[in-house]
Scaffold this motif. Sequence first.
Motif, mmCIF file in Angstrom:
data_model
loop_
_atom_site.group_PDB
_atom_site.id
_atom_site.type_symbol
_atom_site.label_atom_id
_atom_site.label_comp_id
_atom_site.label_asym_id
_atom_site.label_seq_id
_atom_site.Cartn_x
_atom_site.Cartn_y
_atom_site.Cartn_z
ATOM 1 N N ALA A 1 -4.289 8.687 -4.681
ATOM 2 C CA ALA A 1 -4.341 8.756 -3.215
ATOM 3 C C ALA A 1 -3.565 7.602 -2.585
ATOM 4 N N ALA A 2 -3.647 6.428 -3.187
ATOM 5 C CA ALA A 2 -2.909 5.280 -2.666
ATOM 6 C C ALA A 2 -1.404 5.499 -2.785
ATOM 7 N N VAL A 3 -0.961 6.045 -3.909
ATOM 8 C CA VAL A 3 0.467 6.333 -4.100
ATOM 9 C C VAL A 3 0.933 7.344 -3.057
ATOM 10 N N LYS A 4 0.142 8.356 -2.829
ATOM 11 C CA LYS A 4 0.488 9.382 -1.834
ATOM 12 C C LYS A 4 0.626 8.767 -0.436
ATOM 13 N N ALA A 5 -0.294 7.872 -0.094
ATOM 14 C CA ALA A 5 -0.246 7.208 1.213
ATOM 15 C C ALA A 5 0.978 6.300 1.332
ATOM 16 N N ILE A 6 1.301 5.589 0.272
ATOM 17 C CA ILE A 6 2.484 4.720 0.288
ATOM 18 C C ILE A 6 3.742 5.566 0.458
ATOM 19 N N ALA A 7 3.858 6.616 -0.322
ATOM 20 C CA ALA A 7 5.045 7.473 -0.265
ATOM 21 C C ALA A 7 5.221 8.119 1.114
ATOM 22 N N ALA A 8 4.127 8.502 1.757
ATOM 23 C CA ALA A 8 4.194 9.177 3.045
ATOM 24 C C ALA A 8 4.778 8.303 4.153
ATOM 25 N N SER A 9 4.567 6.994 4.059
ATOM 26 C CA SER A 9 5.044 6.112 5.125
ATOM 27 C C SER A 9 6.190 5.196 4.694
ATOM 28 N N HIS A 10 6.674 5.357 3.473
ATOM 29 C CA HIS A 10 7.693 4.461 2.942
ATOM 30 C C HIS A 10 9.057 4.754 3.577
ATOM 31 N N PRO A 11 9.842 3.711 3.906
ATOM 32 C CA PRO A 11 11.138 3.933 4.549
ATOM 33 C C PRO A 11 12.258 4.416 3.613
ATOM 34 N N ASP A 12 12.086 4.275 2.301
ATOM 35 C CA ASP A 12 13.149 4.675 1.369
ATOM 36 C C ASP A 12 13.081 6.170 1.055
ATOM 37 N N GLN A 13 14.241 6.761 0.795
ATOM 38 C CA GLN A 13 14.324 8.168 0.432
ATOM 39 C C GLN A 13 13.612 8.433 -0.899
ATOM 40 N N VAL A 14 13.809 7.535 -1.858
ATOM 41 C CA VAL A 14 13.135 7.614 -3.162
ATOM 42 C C VAL A 14 12.449 6.266 -3.386
ATOM 43 N N PRO A 15 11.210 6.129 -2.918
ATOM 44 C CA PRO A 15 10.545 4.831 -3.032
ATOM 45 C C PRO A 15 10.160 4.487 -4.472
ATOM 46 N N GLU A 16 10.291 3.213 -4.782
ATOM 47 C CA GLU A 16 9.825 2.704 -6.079
ATOM 48 C C GLU A 16 8.338 2.438 -5.958
ATOM 49 N N ILE A 17 7.542 3.260 -6.618
ATOM 50 C CA ILE A 17 6.086 3.104 -6.615
ATOM 51 C C ILE A 17 5.626 3.273 -8.056
ATOM 52 N N LEU A 18 5.039 2.238 -8.606
ATOM 53 C CA LEU A 18 4.586 2.259 -9.993
ATOM 54 C C LEU A 18 3.090 1.999 -10.060
ATOM 55 N N VAL A 19 2.393 2.725 -10.906
ATOM 56 C CA VAL A 19 0.970 2.485 -11.131
ATOM 57 C C VAL A 19 0.835 1.875 -12.521
ATOM 58 N N LEU A 20 0.231 0.700 -12.573
ATOM 59 C CA LEU A 20 0.037 -0.018 -13.826
ATOM 60 C C LEU A 20 -1.456 -0.095 -14.113
ATOM 61 N N PRO A 21 -1.943 0.683 -15.075
ATOM 62 C CA PRO A 21 -3.365 0.587 -15.403
ATOM 63 C C PRO A 21 -3.657 -0.770 -16.045
ATOM 64 N N CYS A 22 -4.757 -1.356 -15.670
ATOM 65 C CA CYS A 22 -5.158 -2.648 -16.237
ATOM 66 C C CYS A 22 -6.093 -2.391 -17.405
ATOM 67 N N SER A 23 -5.774 -2.960 -18.549
ATOM 68 C CA SER A 23 -6.605 -2.734 -19.731
ATOM 69 C C SER A 23 -7.931 -3.470 -19.634
ATOM 70 N N ASP A 24 -7.984 -4.502 -18.830
ATOM 71 C CA ASP A 24 -9.222 -5.251 -18.664
ATOM 72 C C ASP A 24 -9.123 -6.033 -17.363
ATOM 73 N N ALA A 25 -10.258 -6.345 -16.798
ATOM 74 C CA ALA A 25 -10.306 -7.140 -15.567
ATOM 75 C C ALA A 25 -11.591 -7.945 -15.575
ATOM 76 N N HIS A 26 -11.590 -9.035 -14.862
ATOM 77 C CA HIS A 26 -12.801 -9.840 -14.717
ATOM 78 C C HIS A 26 -13.877 -8.922 -14.135
ATOM 79 N N PRO A 27 -15.058 -8.858 -14.742
ATOM 80 C CA PRO A 27 -16.094 -7.917 -14.301
ATOM 81 C C PRO A 27 -16.437 -8.005 -12.807
ATOM 82 N N ALA A 28 -16.553 -9.212 -12.290
ATOM 83 C CA ALA A 28 -16.893 -9.361 -10.878
ATOM 84 C C ALA A 28 -15.757 -8.845 -9.988
ATOM 85 N N TYR A 29 -14.521 -9.071 -10.401
ATOM 86 C CA TYR A 29 -13.375 -8.581 -9.626
ATOM 87 C C TYR A 29 -13.320 -7.055 -9.663
ATOM 88 N N ALA A 30 -13.513 -6.476 -10.851
ATOM 89 C CA ALA A 30 -13.501 -5.019 -10.974
ATOM 90 C C ALA A 30 -14.583 -4.392 -10.096
#
Length: 117
Positions: free
Chosen positions: A77-106
């Motif tokens: 959903a975030a990628v879709k929202a970024i793409a909808a308002s992005h000024p570039d014809q072909v926006p660079e949007i990458l999703v990087l899954p995090c293998s681990d995160a600090h529990p409190a931050y997650a």
Amino acid sequence: MMATKRGAGRARVAMIVAAYPRRAAAAKAARALVRAGALACATVAAGGTAFYRWNGKFEESSSVLLWGKTTATRARAAVKAIAASHPDQVPEILVLPCSDAHPAYAAWVAASTKGAR
């Protein structure tokens, strides 16, 4: 005792990186995405230079990166929202899954994006 998978039971965090041609456009997107709950946090980092080919020509231009943090389930959903308002014809949007995160931050990321519209 049963072994548990590392990070089991925690929200999986995803990092979304989107390149923008101008800081103002990246900052506008960051504000909107965080206010809407699509991203828990967004960092805008200016000062980059992108080198690429476009329509057969070598290009060099200023680049501003938006680093967005969300859950893996909210990333699409975030990628879709970024793409909808992005000024570039072909926006660079990458999703990087995090293998681990600090529990409190997650947990904070999950809580911050829970009511996303």
